[in-house]
Design a protein around this motif. Structure first.
Motif, PDB file in Angstrom:
ATOM      1  N   ASP A 101       0.847  -1.196   0.000  1.00 16.51           N
ATOM      2  CA  ASP A 101       0.000   0.000   0.000  1.00 16.51           C
ATOM      3  C   ASP A 101       0.884   1.248   0.000  1.00 16.51           C
ATOM      4  OD1 ASP A 101      -1.766   2.112   0.677  1.00 16.51           O
ATOM      5  OD2 ASP A 101      -3.112   0.708   1.674  1.00 16.51           O
ATOM      6  N   GLN A 102       0.732   2.091  -1.007  1.00 16.19           N
ATOM      7  CA  GLN A 102       1.591   3.259  -1.170  1.00 16.19           C
ATOM      8  C   GLN A 102       1.076   4.506  -0.454  1.00 16.19           C
ATOM      9  OE1 GLN A 102       1.581   2.732  -5.698  1.00 16.19           O
ATOM     10  NE2 GLN A 102       3.535   3.696  -5.281  1.00 16.19           N
ATOM     11  N   SER A 103      -0.057   4.416   0.182  1.00 16.14           N
ATOM     12  CA  SER A 103      -0.702   5.591   0.749  1.00 16.14           C
ATOM     13  C   SER A 103       0.146   6.259   1.823  1.00 16.14           C
ATOM     14  CB  SER A 103      -2.046   5.210   1.380  1.00 16.14           C
ATOM     15  OG  SER A 103      -2.886   4.550   0.477  1.00 16.14           O
ATOM     16  N   ASP A 104      -0.006   7.568   1.930  1.00 10.93           N
ATOM     17  CA  ASP A 104       0.413   8.289   3.118  1.00 10.93           C
ATOM     18  C   ASP A 104      -0.774   8.304   4.074  1.00 10.93           C
ATOM     19  OD1 ASP A 104       3.018   8.882   2.387  1.00 10.93           O
ATOM     20  OD2 ASP A 104       2.459  10.730   1.367  1.00 10.93           O
ATOM     21  N   LEU A 187      -4.692   8.702   3.082  1.00 16.46           N
ATOM     22  CA  LEU A 187      -4.941   9.744   2.090  1.00 16.46           C
ATOM     23  C   LEU A 187      -4.966   9.124   0.693  1.00 16.46           C
ATOM     24  CD1 LEU A 187      -2.554  12.464   3.554  1.00 16.46           C
ATOM     25  CD2 LEU A 187      -5.024  12.213   3.927  1.00 16.46           C
ATOM     26  N   PRO A 188      -5.986   9.418  -0.113  1.00 19.10           N
ATOM     27  CA  PRO A 188      -6.078   8.844  -1.460  1.00 19.10           C
ATOM     28  C   PRO A 188      -4.860   9.213  -2.310  1.00 19.10           C
ATOM     29  CG  PRO A 188      -8.121   9.975  -0.846  1.00 19.10           C
ATOM     30  CD  PRO A 188      -7.105  10.332   0.191  1.00 19.10           C
ATOM     31  N   LEU A 189      -4.446   8.295  -3.165  1.00 16.53           N
ATOM     32  CA  LEU A 189      -3.288   8.552  -4.025  1.00 16.53           C
ATOM     33  C   LEU A 189      -3.545   9.720  -4.970  1.00 16.53           C
ATOM     34  CD1 LEU A 189      -2.077   4.955  -4.974  1.00 16.53           C
ATOM     35  CD2 LEU A 189      -1.444   6.362  -3.017  1.00 16.53           C
ATOM     36  N   GLU A 190      -4.813   9.982  -5.285  1.00 14.89           N
ATOM     37  CA  GLU A 190      -5.129  11.121  -6.151  1.00 14.89           C
ATOM     38  C   GLU A 190      -4.834  12.444  -5.447  1.00 14.89           C
ATOM     39  OE1 GLU A 190      -7.290   8.680  -5.365  1.00 14.89           O
ATOM     40  OE2 GLU A 190      -7.000   7.542  -7.216  1.00 14.89           O
ATOM     41  N   PHE A 191      -4.914  12.429  -4.111  1.00 18.11           N
ATOM     42  CA  PHE A 191      -4.631  13.640  -3.334  1.00 18.11           C
ATOM     43  C   PHE A 191      -3.151  13.747  -2.993  1.00 18.11           C
ATOM     44  CE2 PHE A 191      -3.870  15.227   0.995  1.00 18.11           C
ATOM     45  CZ  PHE A 191      -4.205  16.558   0.821  1.00 18.11           C
ATOM     46  N   MET A 192      -2.553  12.628  -2.616  1.00 17.65           N
ATOM     47  CA  MET A 192      -1.150  12.627  -2.200  1.00 17.65           C
ATOM     48  C   MET A 192      -0.392  11.611  -3.049  1.00 17.65           C
ATOM     49  SD  MET A 192       0.910  14.186  -0.007  1.00 17.65           S
ATOM     50  CE  MET A 192      -0.059  14.772   1.395  1.00 17.65           C
ATOM     51  N   ILE A 193       0.125  12.061  -4.192  1.00 22.15           N
ATOM     52  CA  ILE A 193       0.876  11.181  -5.089  1.00 22.15           C
ATOM     53  C   ILE A 193       2.149  10.726  -4.384  1.00 22.15           C
ATOM     54  CG2 ILE A 193       2.002  10.976  -7.339  1.00 22.15           C
ATOM     55  CD1 ILE A 193       0.220  13.276  -8.309  1.00 22.15           C
ATOM     56  N   PRO A 194       2.468   9.429  -4.424  1.00 23.79           N
ATOM     57  CA  PRO A 194       3.648   8.926  -3.714  1.00 23.79           C
ATOM     58  C   PRO A 194       4.959   9.378  -4.368  1.00 23.79           C
ATOM     59  CG  PRO A 194       2.099   7.157  -4.260  1.00 23.79           C
ATOM     60  CD  PRO A 194       1.702   8.359  -5.059  1.00 23.79           C
ATOM     61  N   PRO A 195       6.069   9.157  -3.675  1.00 26.49           N
ATOM     62  CA  PRO A 195       7.380   9.367  -4.286  1.00 26.49           C
ATOM     63  C   PRO A 195       7.793   8.136  -5.074  1.00 26.49           C
ATOM     64  CG  PRO A 195       7.684   8.638  -2.043  1.00 26.49           C
ATOM     65  CD  PRO A 195       6.190   8.744  -2.260  1.00 26.49           C
ATOM     66  N   MET A 196       8.824   8.268  -5.859  1.00 26.06           N
ATOM     67  CA  MET A 196       9.377   7.133  -6.571  1.00 26.06           C
ATOM     68  C   MET A 196       9.646   5.976  -5.593  1.00 26.06           C
ATOM     69  SD  MET A 196      12.618   5.595  -6.825  1.00 26.06           S
ATOM     70  CE  MET A 196      13.838   6.862  -6.551  1.00 26.06           C
ATOM     71  N   GLY A 197       9.076   4.799  -5.898  1.00 26.32           N
ATOM     72  CA  GLY A 197       9.427   3.591  -5.159  1.00 26.32           C
ATOM     73  C   GLY A 197       8.761   3.371  -3.824  1.00 26.32           C
ATOM     74  N   GLY A 241      16.747  14.880  -6.763  1.00 30.99           N
ATOM     75  CA  GLY A 241      17.259  14.056  -5.682  1.00 30.99           C
ATOM     76  C   GLY A 241      16.130  13.497  -4.844  1.00 30.99           C
ATOM     77  N   CYS A 242      16.494  12.673  -3.850  1.00 30.90           N
ATOM     78  CA  CYS A 242      15.484  12.023  -3.016  1.00 30.90           C
ATOM     79  C   CYS A 242      14.674  13.022  -2.197  1.00 30.90           C
ATOM     80  CB  CYS A 242      16.154  11.030  -2.065  1.00 30.90           C
ATOM     81  SG  CYS A 242      16.912   9.616  -2.898  1.00 30.90           S
ATOM     82  N   SER A 243      15.230  14.202  -1.961  1.00 31.88           N
ATOM     83  CA  SER A 243      14.537  15.175  -1.116  1.00 31.88           C
ATOM     84  C   SER A 243      13.814  16.262  -1.911  1.00 31.88           C
ATOM     85  CB  SER A 243      15.546  15.839  -0.163  1.00 31.88           C
ATOM     86  OG  SER A 243      16.151  14.885   0.678  1.00 31.88           O
ATOM     87  N   ALA A 244      13.846  16.181  -3.237  1.00 33.24           N
ATOM     88  CA  ALA A 244      13.220  17.216  -4.062  1.00 33.24           C
ATOM     89  C   ALA A 244      11.699  17.125  -3.983  1.00 33.24           C
ATOM     90  CB  ALA A 244      13.682  17.071  -5.505  1.00 33.24           C
ATOM     91  N   PRO A 245      11.004  18.260  -4.192  1.00 32.23           N
ATOM     92  CA  PRO A 245       9.538  18.251  -4.174  1.00 32.23           C
ATOM     93  C   PRO A 245       8.986  17.640  -5.459  1.00 32.23           C
ATOM     94  CG  PRO A 245      10.334  20.450  -4.664  1.00 32.23           C
ATOM     95  CD  PRO A 245      11.549  19.613  -4.366  1.00 32.23           C
ATOM     96  N   VAL A 246       9.116  16.317  -5.562  1.00 35.50           N
ATOM     97  CA  VAL A 246       8.704  15.586  -6.758  1.00 35.50           C
ATOM     98  C   VAL A 246       7.859  14.394  -6.339  1.00 35.50           C
ATOM     99  CG1 VAL A 246       9.494  14.197  -8.721  1.00 35.50           C
ATOM    100  CG2 VAL A 246      10.741  16.259  -8.075  1.00 35.50           C
ATOM    101  N   ALA A 247       6.719  14.237  -6.968  1.00 40.16           N
ATOM    102  CA  ALA A 247       5.880  13.056  -6.783  1.00 40.16           C
ATOM    103  C   ALA A 247       5.753  12.373  -8.131  1.00 40.16           C
ATOM    104  CB  ALA A 247       4.507  13.454  -6.248  1.00 40.16           C
ATOM    105  N   VAL A 248       5.935  11.045  -8.172  1.00 39.70           N
ATOM    106  CA  VAL A 248       5.814  10.323  -9.437  1.00 39.70           C
ATOM    107  C   VAL A 248       5.341   8.910  -9.137  1.00 39.70           C
ATOM    108  CG1 VAL A 248       8.277   9.684  -9.421  1.00 39.70           C
ATOM    109  CG2 VAL A 248       6.971   9.614 -11.561  1.00 39.70           C
ATOM    110  N   ASN A 249       4.385   8.437  -9.929  1.00 38.49           N
ATOM    111  CA  ASN A 249       3.782   7.151  -9.631  1.00 38.49           C
ATOM    112  C   ASN A 249       3.321   6.471 -10.919  1.00 38.49           C
ATOM    113  OD1 ASN A 249       0.757   5.870  -8.356  1.00 38.49           O
ATOM    114  ND2 ASN A 249       2.752   5.160  -7.718  1.00 38.49           N
TER     115      ASN A 249
END
Length: 319
Positions: A101-104, A187-197, A241-249
């Motif tokens: 489960d990838q959710s936050d 939180l739904p993935l549509e609202f909070m897109i996960p980070p890579m991996g 980088g790992c700390s950049a404000p990037v969400a990708v799924n």
């Protein structure tokens, strides 16, 4: 090969993950002796400021990789979201475990949900990705830094330092800690897109060892490996980088693969979103295509500008 040394971070969650990997390998190789080598990473030692302010990459992986390169370990277990897109010479990322489960998850001792938070409520997270997405929806909230292991973060919440905090659901679930918090909301993935991996484990091994590769292959999930490749291709192409404000799924439905991404400022402004889809047979370069599309829309300039303003309120002032 009679003995396998697995290196892992020493946190409770990392050890859970390492024991899980050990037990899975044991199912296929019951006579193999497996030893754990516990390491305290740089990211576990630096708790007084956000990692985004430190610079560099691999805050949770470098020490483990150093042990493998020095010949002290054969295999490392990582939370995949912590693994930079660059892998050092002499090592290989060869297996990705089945994505969980990838959710936050929203956690609070006072409020039942994110919607119930009053204006000005204090929310704890260090993730620039979470800051960006949370403040894009609720710019009235105060988002404050939250460091430490899972138990430390939960203690800070119970001590009243925050009205709510946001963490990855899977880590709490694996350690059975959600029950200790009065209110929680996935939180739904549509609202909070996960980070890579997020919610997969990355299995890294010493190169040029066919037996190690064979052992690691029993841990691999093909779909999760594909998702990870596409997401990591995207992150590598835009240079985040790992700390950049990037969400990708990346996801798959009815043999169609979709990858979506979001970048912006960590204060929730200047948001850029985009997504692409392709059949599974034609999706190999989908992450790179998505990155190129977003680069043409100004992604590189946006990331550079975002880096300049992220955590601006906590940066030391030049005298």
């Amino acid at each position: 090969m009679d003995k396998l040394v697995i290196t892992t971070r020493a946190s409770a969650l990392a050890l859970w993950q390492a024991y899980f990997v050990r037990d899975e390998i044991k199912k296929h190789y019951p006579s193999l002796e497996i030893e754990l080598l516990e390491i305290t990473s740089k990211g576990d030692k630096i708790l007084d400021r956000p990692l985004a302010l430190i610079g560099g990459k691999g805050h949770f992986t470098k020490e483990l990789e150093d042990e493998m390169l020095a010949g002290n370990a054969d295999l490392a277990v990582h939370s995949l979201k912590d693994v930079p897109s660059y892998i050092p010479d002499g090592l290989e990322l060869v297996a990705i475990t089945k994505r969980a489960d990838q959710s936050d998850v929203f956690l609070s001792h006072k409020y039942k949900s994110l919607d119930e938070l009053p204006m000005g409520a204090v929310v704890g997270t260090t993730s620039l990705r979470r800051r960006m997405q949370l403040l894009s929806i609720r710019p009235d909230l105060q988002v404050k830094d939250l460091r430490g292991n899972v138990n430390t973060r939960l203690r800070k919440l119970s001590d009243g330092e925050y009205d709510a905090i946001i963490l990855a659901y899977i880590g709490l679930a694996r350690l059975d800690l959600i029950k200790d918090v009065p209110y929680s909301q996935k939180l739904p993935l549509e609202f909070m897109i996960p980070p890579m991996g997020q919610a997969s484990l990355g299995i890294e091994i010493v190169s040029n060892n066919p037996k190690l590769r064979e052992i690691a292959s029993v841990l691999n999930d093909n779909d999760s490996f594909l998702f990870a490749k596409l997401e990591r291709d995207f992150v590598s192409k835009i240079g985040a980088g790992c700390s950049a404000p990037v969400a990708v799924n990346a996801t798959i439905e009815n043999d169609e693969v979709t990858i979506r991404a979001m970048i912006g400022f960590s204060d929730g402004t200047n948001i850029l979103k985009h997504s692409l889809s392709a059949s599974r047979q034609d999706c190999d370069d989908l992450g790179i295509k998505l990155a190129n599309d977003m680069i043409s829309q100004g992604a590189l300039e946006l990331l550079k500008a975002s880096e300049a303003v992220s955590f601006k309120e906590t940066r030391p002032q030049r005298l």
